[in-house]
Design an enzyme around this catalytic site. Structure first.
Site, PDB file in Angstrom:
ATOM      1  N   ASN A  32       0.749  -1.297  -0.044  1.00 22.75           N
ATOM      2  CA  ASN A  32      -0.014   0.048  -0.008  1.00 22.75           C
ATOM      3  C   ASN A  32       0.954   1.278   0.168  1.00 22.75           C
ATOM      4  O   ASN A  32       0.376   2.351   0.042  1.00 22.75           O
ATOM      5  CB  ASN A  32      -0.915   0.107   1.118  1.00 22.75           C
ATOM      6  N   ILE A  52      -2.707  -5.232   2.758  1.00 26.23           N
ATOM      7  CA  ILE A  52      -2.991  -6.618   3.002  1.00 26.23           C
ATOM      8  C   ILE A  52      -4.290  -7.234   3.550  1.00 26.23           C
ATOM      9  O   ILE A  52      -4.608  -8.085   3.163  1.00 26.23           O
ATOM     10  CB  ILE A  52      -1.901  -6.883   3.872  1.00 26.23           C
ATOM     11  N   THR A 115      10.913 -11.298  13.652  1.00 24.39           N
ATOM     12  CA  THR A 115      12.068 -10.389  14.088  1.00 24.39           C
ATOM     13  C   THR A 115      12.741 -10.757  15.342  1.00 24.39           C
ATOM     14  O   THR A 115      12.338 -11.515  16.404  1.00 24.39           O
ATOM     15  CB  THR A 115      11.473  -8.908  14.473  1.00 24.39           C
ATOM     16  N   TYR A 139       5.840  -3.603  19.095  1.00 17.92           N
ATOM     17  CA  TYR A 139       6.355  -4.066  17.831  1.00 17.92           C
ATOM     18  C   TYR A 139       6.680  -5.380  17.882  1.00 17.92           C
ATOM     19  O   TYR A 139       6.352  -6.255  17.317  1.00 17.92           O
ATOM     20  CB  TYR A 139       7.417  -3.078  17.185  1.00 17.92           C
ATOM     21  N   LYS A 143       4.658  -8.973  16.594  1.00 17.82           N
ATOM     22  CA  LYS A 143       5.352  -9.854  15.478  1.00 17.82           C
ATOM     23  C   LYS A 143       5.435 -11.431  16.163  1.00 17.82           C
ATOM     24  O   LYS A 143       4.949 -12.312  15.452  1.00 17.82           O
ATOM     25  CB  LYS A 143       6.657  -9.573  15.332  1.00 17.82           C
ATOM     26  N   ARG A 221      25.580  -5.371  18.408  1.00 13.05           N
ATOM     27  CA  ARG A 221      24.367  -5.778  17.649  1.00 13.05           C
ATOM     28  C   ARG A 221      24.816  -6.829  16.490  1.00 13.05           C
ATOM     29  O   ARG A 221      26.176  -6.799  15.964  1.00 13.05           O
ATOM     30  CB  ARG A 221      23.630  -4.807  17.020  1.00 13.05           C
TER      31      ARG A 221
HETATM   32  N1  LIG Z   1      14.736  -3.809   8.474  1.00 10.18           N
HETATM   33  C1  LIG Z   1      15.125  -4.463   9.480  1.00 10.18           C
HETATM   34  O1  LIG Z   1      16.123  -4.444  10.226  1.00 10.18           O
HETATM   35  C2  LIG Z   1      13.986  -5.756  10.267  1.00 10.18           C
HETATM   36  C3  LIG Z   1      14.498  -6.421  11.258  1.00 10.18           C
HETATM   37  C4  LIG Z   1      13.815  -7.466  11.411  1.00 10.18           C
HETATM   38  C5  LIG Z   1      12.525  -7.712  10.878  1.00 10.18           C
HETATM   39  N2  LIG Z   1      12.191  -6.972  10.049  1.00 10.18           N
HETATM   40  C6  LIG Z   1      10.890  -7.265   9.200  1.00 10.18           C
HETATM   41  O2  LIG Z   1      11.036  -7.291   7.906  1.00 10.18           O
HETATM   42  C7  LIG Z   1       9.782  -6.837   7.261  1.00 10.18           C
HETATM   43  C8  LIG Z   1      10.156  -5.570   6.185  1.00 10.18           C
HETATM   44  O3  LIG Z   1      10.883  -4.880   7.018  1.00 10.18           O
HETATM   45  P1  LIG Z   1      11.490  -3.459   6.049  1.00 10.18           P
HETATM   46  O4  LIG Z   1      12.703  -3.027   6.751  1.00 10.18           O
HETATM   47  O5  LIG Z   1      11.566  -3.982   4.668  1.00 10.18           O
HETATM   48  O6  LIG Z   1      10.526  -2.529   6.040  1.00 10.18           O
HETATM   49  P2  LIG Z   1       9.906  -1.381   5.156  1.00 10.18           P
HETATM   50  O7  LIG Z   1       9.044  -0.381   5.747  1.00 10.18           O
HETATM   51  O8  LIG Z   1      11.093  -0.848   4.224  1.00 10.18           O
HETATM   52  O9  LIG Z   1       8.864  -2.232   4.321  1.00 10.18           O
HETATM   53  C9  LIG Z   1       7.553  -2.538   4.650  1.00 10.18           C
HETATM   54  C10 LIG Z   1       6.802  -2.509   3.525  1.00 10.18           C
HETATM   55  O10 LIG Z   1       5.369  -2.894   3.613  1.00 10.18           O
HETATM   56  C11 LIG Z   1       4.426  -2.145   3.382  1.00 10.18           C
HETATM   57  N3  LIG Z   1       3.101  -2.066   4.022  1.00 10.18           N
HETATM   58  C12 LIG Z   1       3.225  -1.750   5.300  1.00 10.18           C
HETATM   59  N4  LIG Z   1       1.838  -1.918   5.812  1.00 10.18           N
HETATM   60  C13 LIG Z   1       1.257  -2.459   4.754  1.00 10.18           C
HETATM   61  C14 LIG Z   1      -0.120  -2.865   4.718  1.00 10.18           C
HETATM   62  N5  LIG Z   1      -1.079  -2.894   5.551  1.00 10.18           N
HETATM   63  N6  LIG Z   1      -0.533  -3.385   3.552  1.00 10.18           N
HETATM   64  C15 LIG Z   1       0.431  -3.378   2.385  1.00 10.18           C
HETATM   65  N7  LIG Z   1       1.556  -2.948   2.400  1.00 10.18           N
HETATM   66  C16 LIG Z   1       2.028  -2.442   3.673  1.00 10.18           C
HETATM   67  C17 LIG Z   1       5.242  -0.617   3.331  1.00 10.18           C
HETATM   68  O11 LIG Z   1       4.462   0.447   2.354  1.00 10.18           O
HETATM   69  C18 LIG Z   1       6.616  -1.015   2.808  1.00 10.18           C
HETATM   70  O12 LIG Z   1       6.737  -1.125   1.615  1.00 10.18           O
HETATM   71  C19 LIG Z   1       8.890  -6.190   8.357  1.00 10.18           C
HETATM   72  O13 LIG Z   1       7.829  -7.213   8.558  1.00 10.18           O
HETATM   73  C20 LIG Z   1       9.648  -6.212   9.559  1.00 10.18           C
HETATM   74  O14 LIG Z   1       9.065  -6.343  10.601  1.00 10.18           O
HETATM   75  C21 LIG Z   1      12.843  -6.017   9.581  1.00 10.18           C
END
Ligand SMILES: NC(=O)c1ccc[n+]([C@@H]2O[C@H](COP(=O)([O-])OP(=O)(O)OC[C@H]3O[C@@H](n4cnc5c(N)ncnc54)[C@H](O)[C@@H]3O)[C@@H](O)[C@H]2O)c1
Length: 324
Positions: A32, A52, A115, A139, A143, A221
């Site tokens: 989105n 979603i 996570t 958060y 998860k 970390r």
């Molecule tokens: N980046 C990190 O260090 C990290 C660490 C642990 C876990 N994660 C997990 O990895 C996943 C991705 O993280 P990221 O860093 O790429 O984040 P990000 O914010 O770059 O990407 C998340 C994406 O989800 C989309 N989104 C959010 N809510 C939505 C919804 N309701 N419907 C449709 N799209 C939606 C956003 O537009 C975005 O493109 C997440 O679930 C996060 O919890 C990330």
């Protein structure tokens, strides 16, 4: 395989989509764009701009999806403490709607971005998958809750599910002038913040505390290159087994201190990178390091880019091309 990638316009989802396409899969990205970027979506993926919550519009039984890779969600731990209702709604209520759609469309596999935040303050190091789960922020709690929902779904409805628990993700996907990397607003992750400081976009960098029981006193970390992380998703797709919810930690197994990150960022960027020591932040554990022994043994996953130089080098290449 025909794959639905939720959150494929975000950092990890866009890089993983690229690797899935490189491996010959068909990819539909559903996002989105709340925090994602349209231009980050892999050009040869089909893009559907949608929440979603409405995934059932795309995940029809006729569409014939082989798997859903679920990256979409809100990820800022600090924000989740001031707007918990938003995080419960976005990360749990909407993910449950996605799970309903997966079931209704009889999609056989689900891979979920979990996570390290589900573990909270570690009792023992390195952190294994069987360690106590005691998230210290909303958060992490959201998860973990969806992880539990997946476990019951796999058991009751024979879903083949894998949760991958990432530690700190860093780096970028760089190939022949094509780059995808990290862009969060506001930025809360240390490496992109260091690059902002190196590029003169912020006056200085703060390191929170230098009196922790670690070698140099700053927090340690576990960092993992986003490409190594993305590769684990391809292995997870192959390993997913009906009726099982497998869970794997993904980290380097090696920690890097905040000071080490700043030193390597200085080395890579050639910038002075002004840094100051600020007071400790409440709730920051001294050391968070993953044991990825299970992912290595069961998935055959081996990180290819484990050094800070590789992670920060690729992140800097992306930053200069697309953010600075
Ligand atoms: N980046 C990190 O260090 C990290 C660490 C642990 C876990 N994660 C997990 O990895 C996943 C991705 O993280 P990221 O860093 O790429 O984040 P990000 O914010 O770059 O990407 C998340 C994406 O989800 C989309 N989104 C959010 N809510 C939505 C919804 N309701 N419907 C449709 N799209 C939606 C956003 O537009 C975005 O493109 C997440 O679930 C996060 O919890 C990330």
């Amino acid at each position: 395989m025909k794959l639905l990638v939720t959150g494929g316009a975000g950092y990890v989802g866009s890089v993983t989509s690229r690797l899935l396409l490189d491996a010959g899969h068909e990819v539909v990205v559903l996002d989105n764009l709340v925090t994602g970027f349209r231009e980050a979506v892999a050009p040869d993926a089909t893009f559907v701009e949608k929440d979603i919550r409405d995934a059932a519009d795309v995940l029809t039984p006729e569409a014939g999806f082989d798997a859903v890779l679920h990256f979409a969600g809100l990820i800022a731990a600090g924000e989740s403490m001031v707007k918990p209702e938003l995080y419960w709604h976005e990360n749990v209520v909407k993910s449950l709607a996605l799970l309903d759609a997966v079931r209704a469309a009889r999609v056989p596999r689900l891979i979920f971005s979990s996570t390290a935040a589900v573990y909270g303050n570690p009792v023992e190091l390195p952190i294994t998958e069987s360690a106590a789960k005691a998230p210290t922020n909303t958060y992490g709690a959201t998860k973990l809750t969806f992880d539990h929902a997946i476990t019951s779904e796999a058991y009751a409805h024979k879903l083949a599910a894998v949760s991958l628990r990432y530690f700190n993700v860093a780096g970028a996907y760089i190939r022949d002038g094509y780059e995808i990397g990290e862009r969060h607003d506001p930025e809360t992750h240390l490496i992109p913040i260091a690059l902002q400081a190196a590029a003169g976009k912020r006056a200085k960098l703060q390191l929170f505390g230098d009196d922790y029981p670690t070698a140099d006193g700053t927090c340690v970390r576990d960092y993992i290159h986003v490409e190594d992380l993305a590769r684990a998703h391809l292995l997870a797709l192959d390993a997913a087994t009906p009726g099982e919810h497998r869970i794997y930690n993904l980290g380097n197994g090696n920690g890097f201190s905040n000071k080490e990150v700043v030193e390597v960022a200085r080395e890579v960027t050639g910038a002075e990178l002004p840094a100051e020591i600020a007071p400790r932040r409440e709730g920051d554990p001294a050391t968070l390091v993953a044991s990825s022994a299970k992912a290595r043994a069961e998935l055959g996953w081996v990180p290819q880019k484990p050094t800070l130089q590789a992670m920060i080098g690729d992140a800097w290449t992306f930053y200069r091309a697309h953010v600075a």
